[in-house]
Structure formats: structure tokens, C-alpha cells
Design an enzyme around this catalytic site. Structure first.
Site: not given
Ligand SMILES: Cc1ncc(COP(=O)(O)O)c(C=O)c1O
Length: 346
Positions: A48
Site C-alpha cells: 500500500k
Molecule cells: C494485507 C492485504 N493483502 C492484500 C490486499 C489486496 O490488495 P489490493 O487492494 O491491491 O487488491 C490488501 C489490500 O487491502 C491487503 O491489505
């Protein structure tokens, strides 16, 4: 005399360019070669950082953000931490509207990073003025010169990955990647990365990981948002109860669902076997890989890249707590390894 010092100017220069690490033990019985893009190496310990920095710097380029401006988002998770970290370095105010379901640990962590946190009731509908969506919207409207990151509905989310994660993986694999397996929450990671990779080679297979209790897989297959698919589950950051516009379903070939229990055990196994201390959704991704192997997805020439989104330290009171695991009934099955006993020396 000016000394030449080898130092970064600040943490933000360390966002992205995360390592691709071969998985040796956990993938030993699988056909093909498996590599993890380990996003816990970002300074805010998750993928993020990439989207938070990209969206904030895009707002700066467009002249929306000025010194002292406010950045608003609805998250108690990784995105909140990344925004708070970047706000400190760049001199912005950070306001996070979070659900009252968020753990005290998470709220304390965000406050430690200087964020102002609004805790909003979890039991109200999304359009209730007290919901965290509505509170964030209202604060955004009331605060002049503020931006609302709105990661589920912001195209810049996947664009950040299109410009960084995609090219990094293409270069790190010298174009030899055959499969990408990644979690889908907002869908930003998988959509942006896959779009870039498929532009280089349309034959790369892209598999999204979804949770039981989420609508994404069915929506991808039928175009229908089936609310009957929705029920509570424990993995955070994976799957959703709505369709995020940040997800580009066209670049995803297939979705695969994983369970809370198997994902938790698999995350613990990655830590124990590879020495990589990863979060819950990294376990989900690896669990999906195992299911794909059983479905005959890979062969000896496969070069599979999985994305491990964050670091295990965020889950000490969840999957890395034996008590929590036991409370969920995750040690009840006969096939799972019992936790190690702690030896107390008297
Ligand atoms: C721990 C975790 N894994 C995976 C994701 C998924 O990523 P994306 O939001 O880019 O699909 C997030 C996103 O919220 C996350 O916080």
C-alpha cells in the site's frame, strides 16, 4: 569540505523495488519455479506504500495538495499506515475514518504515526451519515484543499501498480514469467500489474485470489453481484462485498477462493519454512497456488510469481497468536501441526 554520504534523503525513496525471492521449501513439491514479490520490504511494510505515495504525488502534481493539506481515507489497515507515514514525511495532516470493529492495536498504531482517527459504528449501513464512508466524505467536503484517497474507486490505485509493480516483475524475471497469482481486495495490485505484464506477453496467466464470503469470483464468472455470496470471514484485505471500480476484471483470467483456516496455516508455514515473516493474505496466495497445482495449472517450465502483500508483524494477535488460532478452531483438524509449547525456566 562536503563529505559524500551514502544515505537516502528520506524513507519515501525506499518505496517499491521490492525483492523477488525464490521459494524453496514451501514450493519444493510443486511443479515449476515459484518466486515471491515480498512487499513487506516496503518502508511501511506493505504494497500500500506504492499506491499511497503515487496518489499523493499525483495530487501534488495536479496542484491539489499543498503543505499542510489534509489527506483522508477510510481504512484501519495497511493503506492507513502508509498514508500516515507519508504524511509525516511530506508535512500533511492525515485523517482516517475507521470501523469500530478495528482492533485497539490498529487504532493505536495509526495514532502513533500521527494520524487523527475517527472511529465510526460498524453496524450502520454504508449510506448512514455515521458510517466511515460518509464520515470520510463529509470531512473531505468540509476540509478545503483535502484529498480523499478512496482506494476502492480510484483509478490511480491500479495505475500505481501498472507503473511500478508490473515493470519490476517483468524486469526481475527477464520476461520469463508465465503466471501471476495475487490477492484481490481493491483489485489495484492485480489489475495494474497484470495489465502491464499482459501488454508485454498476453499469454501470461493471471489468477486472482478471493475469499469465501466475497462476491468477486462469481462476479468475474457471471457479471452478477450476488449478495447471497456474502458472509463474514476473517482474512483482511482479500475479497469484498461490493464491486470495486479499481478492479479491471478483463486482465484477470480466473479467480480462486481460499479458506480462512488453510490460509492462516499456510502463512505460518511460510514463516517457518522460508524464514519470511508474512501476513495473512500471503498465506492465502500460497494456499491458492497449492489448489492450482492440484488443478494441473503448472508444469516444469512454469515461472510463477506470487505477491506477498505485507509483513507478519501486523498479525501478532491473529494468525501468529496460538490462542487466536485455537479460538477459531483452527487447530481442531487432525492434519494440522500443533503449536510449539513454550518452555518456562523456573
Ligand atoms: C494485507 C492485504 N493483502 C492484500 C490486499 C489486496 O490488495 P489490493 O487492494 O491491491 O487488491 C490488501 C489490500 O487491502 C491487503 O491489505
Amino acid at each position: 569540505m562536503e563529505h559524500k554520504i551514502n544515505a537516502y534523503n528520506n524513507l519515501l525513496e525506499l518505496v517499491g523495488n521490492t525483492p523477488l525471492i525464490k521459494l524453496n521449501k514451501i514450493a519444493a513439491n510443486l511443479e515449476g519455479n515459484f518466486y515471491a514479490k515480498v512487499e513487506g520490504f516496503n518502508p511501511g511494510h506493505s504494497s500500500k506504500d506504492r499506491i499511497a505515495l503515487y496518489i499523493i504525488e499525483e495530487a501534488e502534481r495536479r496542484g491539489i495538495l499543498k503543505k499542510g493539506s489534509t489527506i483522508i481515507e477510510t481504512t484501519s489497515g495497511n493503506t492507513g499506515f502508509s498514508i500516515a507515514m507519508i504524511s509525516i514525511i511530506k508535512g500533511y495532516e492525515c485523517i482516517l475514518a475507521v470501523s469500530s470493529k478495528s482492533s485497539k492495536d490498529k487504532i493505536d498504531m495509526l495514532r502513533s504515526m500521527g494520524a487523527k482517527v475517527y472511529v465510526c459504528p460498524a453496524h450502520v449501513s454504508a449510506d448512514d451519515p455515521r458510517s466511515y464512508y460518509e464520515v470520510a466524505k463529509r470531512l473531505h467536503e468540509e476540509t478545503e484543499g483535502s484529498i480523499y484517497i478512496n482506494q476502492y474507486f480510484n483509478d490511480l490505485n491500479s495505475e500505481a501498480h501498472y507503473k511500478s509493480t508490473g515493470p519490476e516483475i517483468w524486469n526481475q524475471t527477464n520476461g520469463h514469467i508465465t503466471h501471476l497469482v495475487a490477492c484481490s481486495g481493491t483489485g489495484g495490485t492485480i489489475s495494474g500489474t497484470a495489465k502491464y505484464l499482459k501488454e508485454q506477453n498476453p499469454n501470461i496467466r493471471v489468477i486472482g485470489v478471493d475469499a469465501y464470503g466475497s462476491v468477486l469470483k462469481k462476479y468475474h464468472e457471471t457479471g452478477e453481484l450476488d449478495t447471497k455470496e456474502i458472509y463474514p470471514y476473517r482474512i483482511e484485505g482479500l475479497g469484498k462485498n461490493l464491486i470495486p471500480t479499481a478492479t479491471n476484471f478483463k486482465v484477470i483470467d480466473e479467480f480462486i477462493k481460499v479458506t480462512d483456516e488453510e490460509s492462516a496455516h499456510t502463512a505460518r508455514e511460510i514463516s517457518r519454512t522460508e524464514g519470511l515473516f508474512v501476513g495473512y493474505t500471503s498465506g492465502a496466495v500460497m494456499q491458492a497456488v497449492r489448489q492450482l497445482e492440484e488443478m494441473g495449472e503448472f508444469n516444469e517450465d512454469s515461472n510463477v510469481v506470487v505477491i506477498f502483500p505485507d509483513h507478519g508483524s501486523r498479525y501478532m494477535s491473529k494468525i501468529y497468536s496460538d490462542q487466536w488460532m485455537a479460538d477459531q478452531g483452527f487447530f481442531d483438524s487432525k492434519n494440522v501441526e500443533e503449536p510449539q509449547k513454550i518452555e518456562f525456566v523456573k
